[in-house]
Design an enzyme around this catalytic site. Structure first.
Site, PDB file in Angstrom:
ATOM      1  N   HIS A  48       0.815  -1.130  -0.031  1.00 22.73           N
ATOM      2  CA  HIS A  48      -0.129   0.133  -0.056  1.00 22.73           C
ATOM      3  C   HIS A  48       0.842   1.207  -0.265  1.00 22.73           C
ATOM      4  CE1 HIS A  48      -0.417   0.257   4.664  1.00 22.73           C
ATOM      5  NE2 HIS A  48       0.631   0.930   4.446  1.00 22.73           N
TER       6      HIS A  48
ATOM      7  N   GLU B 100      -5.203   0.418  -0.103  1.00 29.10           N
ATOM      8  CA  GLU B 100      -4.856  -0.711   0.098  1.00 29.10           C
ATOM      9  C   GLU B 100      -5.073  -1.654  -1.154  1.00 29.10           C
ATOM     10  OE1 GLU B 100      -3.633  -1.364   2.853  1.00 29.10           O
ATOM     11  OE2 GLU B 100      -4.838  -1.097   4.659  1.00 29.10           O
TER      12      GLU B 100
END
Ligand code: F6R
Length: 242
Positions: free
Chosen positions: A138, A143
């Site tokens: 990330h 994410e």
């Protein structure tokens, strides 16, 4: 991408600080995008030292932080606002009105995110963006998943990230489950990007970022499409690069 492999964390911190100092020297009103986490702590310590020695002046800069935990008040010791005050803002001369942090407040979060991107654009965009990287690839709190988002947005943190960040909290349960993060739009629009990584827990993510396919399962891999990225890693984080 320019890849700089250094011997140790101190060298990583000094090299990163030097790039920031060069940017601010060239453009005293530079707009800096800033990251938190363990990795840039040494870089901030260097910047504070160079500032105290009169080698860099931050009074003209504007800053935008990448992310903030949702629901953690600015006074909370684990909030990223607290971190930034502790590591940089309270230690150098920088005007409070030039500091921009994502909101921790969940009320009107969509409006806040929209306005945050507008503020970045109104400041002329980010001249230099500092990034760390999660072990899961990330950047900011963008994410891994099926999709990546362009604007600043509210994100559900992955279990990996919650677990990794629990080292700063009393327990895993105490880690916020959501955060507000700059999206990949503002990051990719930055003029220059520096990504820092130290330690072997980052080695796989670094390899996939530098030489893997561009994929939403490694958000940092999109940086391969940016024209001015400098990646500074220590030997451990570079350990899986061929
Ligand atoms: C923090 C941030 C995160 C961290 C990443 C690495 O503002 O955006 O992407 O850079 O989680 O964190 P550390 O440096 O603690 O390993």
């Amino acid at each position: 991408m320019e890849l700089i492999i250094v011997d140790n964390y101190q060298e990583l911190s000094e090299r990163a600080a030097m790039l920031i100092v060069a940017e601010v020297e060239a453009k005293p009103r530079a707009v800096l995008g800033l990251a938190t986490g363990s990795t840039p702590e040494g870089m901030y310590a260097e910047l504070v030292k160079l500032n105290s020695e009169g080698k860099v002046d931050f009074s003209g800069i504007t800053t935008f932080n990448l992310d903030e935990y949702a629901g953690l008040a600015p006074e909370h010791e684990q909030s990223y606002y607290y971190y930034m005050r502790h590591h940089l803002f309270n230690q150098v001369k920088i005007r409070a009105e030039q500091i921009n942090m994502p909101s921790c407040d969940l009320e009107n979060v969509d409006q806040f995110c929209f306005e945050y991107d507008q503020r970045i654009a109104a400041a002329g965009g980010i001249d230099l963006q500092v990034l760390g990287i999660g072990g899961n690839g990330h950047i900011g709190f963008n994410e891994p998943g099926d999709q990546l988002r362009v604007p600043t947005h509210l994100v559900d943190l992955t279990e990996d990230t919650i677990l990794a960040n629990s080292r700063f909290f009393s327990s895993v349960e105490a880690v916020p489950k959501q955060a507000v993060t700059m999206g990949l739009g503002s990051i990719m629009l930055a003029n220059k990007i520096i990504l820092l990584a130290a330690g072997k827990a980052k080695a796989e993510a670094i390899t996939r970022t530098v030489s893997g396919l561009i994929t939403t399962s490694v958000p940092a891999s999109i940086l391969q499409l940016h024209r001015d990225v400098t990646i500074i890693v220590d030997r451990e984080a570079a350990g899986l690069l061929s």
